[in-house]
Write a protein that holds these residues in place. Structure first.
Motif, mmCIF file in Angstrom:
data_model
loop_
_atom_site.group_PDB
_atom_site.id
_atom_site.type_symbol
_atom_site.label_atom_id
_atom_site.label_comp_id
_atom_site.label_asym_id
_atom_site.label_seq_id
_atom_site.Cartn_x
_atom_site.Cartn_y
_atom_site.Cartn_z
ATOM 1 N N GLY A 81 0.847 -1.185 0.000
ATOM 2 C CA GLY A 81 0.000 0.000 0.000
ATOM 3 C C GLY A 81 0.882 1.234 0.000
ATOM 4 O O GLY A 81 1.450 1.593 1.030
ATOM 5 N N TYR A 82 1.041 1.857 -1.152
ATOM 6 C CA TYR A 82 1.861 3.057 -1.262
ATOM 7 C C TYR A 82 0.947 4.280 -1.290
ATOM 8 O O TYR A 82 0.159 4.453 -2.224
ATOM 9 C CB TYR A 82 2.701 3.025 -2.539
ATOM 10 C CG TYR A 82 3.874 2.063 -2.502
ATOM 11 C CD1 TYR A 82 4.324 1.510 -1.305
ATOM 12 C CD2 TYR A 82 4.531 1.707 -3.661
ATOM 13 C CE1 TYR A 82 5.402 0.639 -1.280
ATOM 14 C CE2 TYR A 82 5.614 0.838 -3.648
ATOM 15 C CZ TYR A 82 6.039 0.302 -2.449
ATOM 16 O OH TYR A 82 7.098 -0.560 -2.428
ATOM 17 N N HIS A 83 1.016 5.097 -0.265
ATOM 18 C CA HIS A 83 0.220 6.323 -0.194
ATOM 19 C C HIS A 83 -1.256 6.027 -0.395
ATOM 20 O O HIS A 83 -1.976 6.776 -1.060
ATOM 21 C CB HIS A 83 0.722 7.357 -1.214
ATOM 22 C CG HIS A 83 2.188 7.631 -1.092
ATOM 23 N ND1 HIS A 83 3.087 7.347 -2.086
ATOM 24 C CD2 HIS A 83 2.915 8.126 -0.053
ATOM 25 C CE1 HIS A 83 4.304 7.674 -1.678
ATOM 26 N NE2 HIS A 83 4.227 8.143 -0.447
ATOM 27 N N GLY A 84 -1.683 4.913 0.172
ATOM 28 C CA GLY A 84 -3.104 4.570 0.141
ATOM 29 C C GLY A 84 -3.575 3.882 -1.118
ATOM 30 O O GLY A 84 -4.776 3.702 -1.305
ATOM 31 N N GLY A 85 -2.647 3.487 -1.985
ATOM 32 C CA GLY A 85 -3.067 2.862 -3.238
ATOM 33 C C GLY A 85 -2.127 1.768 -3.696
ATOM 34 O O GLY A 85 -1.107 1.477 -3.055
ATOM 35 N N VAL A 86 -2.478 1.152 -4.816
ATOM 36 C CA VAL A 86 -1.707 0.057 -5.409
ATOM 37 C C VAL A 86 -0.386 0.602 -5.938
ATOM 38 O O VAL A 86 -0.327 1.709 -6.491
ATOM 39 C CB VAL A 86 -2.511 -0.592 -6.555
ATOM 40 C CG1 VAL A 86 -1.739 -1.730 -7.194
ATOM 41 C CG2 VAL A 86 -3.868 -1.070 -6.052
ATOM 42 N N VAL A 90 2.872 -3.039 -9.590
ATOM 43 C CA VAL A 90 1.775 -3.999 -9.730
ATOM 44 C C VAL A 90 0.720 -3.481 -10.695
ATOM 45 O O VAL A 90 0.203 -4.223 -11.538
ATOM 46 C CB VAL A 90 1.167 -4.309 -8.347
ATOM 47 C CG1 VAL A 90 -0.082 -5.171 -8.476
ATOM 48 C CG2 VAL A 90 2.200 -5.013 -7.465
ATOM 49 N N LYS A 91 0.410 -2.188 -10.599
ATOM 50 C CA LYS A 91 -0.615 -1.621 -11.492
ATOM 51 C C LYS A 91 -0.178 -1.703 -12.942
ATOM 52 O O LYS A 91 -1.010 -1.927 -13.842
ATOM 53 C CB LYS A 91 -0.884 -0.168 -11.098
ATOM 54 C CG LYS A 91 -2.041 0.473 -11.856
ATOM 55 C CD LYS A 91 -3.354 -0.235 -11.581
ATOM 56 C CE LYS A 91 -4.558 0.606 -12.044
ATOM 57 N NZ LYS A 91 -4.534 0.947 -13.464
ATOM 58 N N ASN A 92 1.100 -1.537 -13.222
ATOM 59 C CA ASN A 92 1.598 -1.645 -14.587
ATOM 60 C C ASN A 92 1.337 -3.042 -15.154
ATOM 61 O O ASN A 92 0.944 -3.196 -16.317
ATOM 62 C CB ASN A 92 3.091 -1.315 -14.639
ATOM 63 C CG ASN A 92 3.647 -1.331 -16.044
ATOM 64 O OD1 ASN A 92 3.159 -0.639 -16.931
ATOM 65 N ND2 ASN A 92 4.673 -2.145 -16.261
ATOM 66 N N ALA A 93 1.560 -4.071 -14.320
ATOM 67 C CA ALA A 93 1.298 -5.442 -14.764
ATOM 68 C C ALA A 93 -0.196 -5.656 -15.016
ATOM 69 O O ALA A 93 -0.585 -6.302 -16.003
ATOM 70 C CB ALA A 93 1.803 -6.433 -13.720
ATOM 71 N N ILE A 94 -1.030 -5.125 -14.129
ATOM 72 C CA ILE A 94 -2.475 -5.257 -14.315
ATOM 73 C C ILE A 94 -2.920 -4.520 -15.582
ATOM 74 O O ILE A 94 -3.742 -5.028 -16.362
ATOM 75 C CB ILE A 94 -3.220 -4.719 -13.079
ATOM 76 C CG1 ILE A 94 -2.942 -5.607 -11.863
ATOM 77 C CG2 ILE A 94 -4.719 -4.645 -13.347
ATOM 78 C CD1 ILE A 94 -3.472 -5.053 -10.553
#
Length: 199
Positions: A81-86, A90-94
């Protein structure tokens, strides 16, 4: 009935991060239930180029991830959890899984997705888990009933060998892996497939 494949995505740029080890622990539980698993950890995720929708060219690593998720019967995603978010990693992979948009089984359609968040504080755990669940819903997946949040500020979670030191966390990660496996098996059964078609 075929052996289900459970694909794990999660980690950070730091080798042996808590989020990577948490995903691995859940995958090991799925393996004990009889699943095959494949884990895309931090090193792999860090090697992926930034997702660029206007660029159709893909590296071998990008092709590998997309092909694995395409073949998966269940998925486990873990993020810090970085600054309250993904995390961006990981988001790049998604985001790359947009390549599944034209598949007959689009994105995560019809598959259980177990979610794990590690953060230095409960607030970031909660907001990041909610963000991941929203993403899975948007990608037509089924978040498992259990989502695991681990507060790394409160206790040392893993030893040098990657074993979970916290018995409660270990039990939750095991249950998460078992839930993904159970839903994968049920989805793969003729009765379940018929029920989904009927719905």
């Amino acid at each position: 009935m075929k052996t289900p494949l459970i694909v794990g995505i999660g980690g950070t740029t730091r080798p042996g991060s808590s989020s990577e080890l948490a995903v691995r622990t859940a995958l090991l539980a799925a393996e004990r239930c009889g699943a095959r698993t494949e884990h895309f950890g931090g090193d792999f995720l860090a090697s992926l180029p930034h997702y660029a929708p206007e660029n159709p060219d893909r590296t071998p690593a990008q092709h590998h991830l997309v092909a694995a998720v395409r073949a998966a019967d269940g998925i486990v995603i873990g993020s810090p959890g970085y600054h309250g978010g993904v995390s961006g990693l990981v988001k790049n992979a998604i985001d790359l899984l947009e390549d599944l948009r034209d598949d007959e089984r689009v994105y995560f359609d019809g598959r259980a997705v177990g979610l794990v968040v590690t953060a230095s504080g409960w607030q970031a755990c909660g907001t990041t888990l909610t963000a991941l669940r929203n993403t899975v819903h948007a990608m037509r997946g089924w978040p498992t009933p259990l989502g695991v949040t681990l507060n790394s500020a409160q206790t040392r979670l893993f030893d040098a060998a990657g074993h979970c030191l916290d018995t409660t966390a270990a039990a939750q990660l095991d249950l998460l892996g078992e839930q993904v496996h159970t839903f994968a098996v049920r989805q793969g059964s003729p009765a379940a497939a018929g029920a989904v078609r009927a719905a």
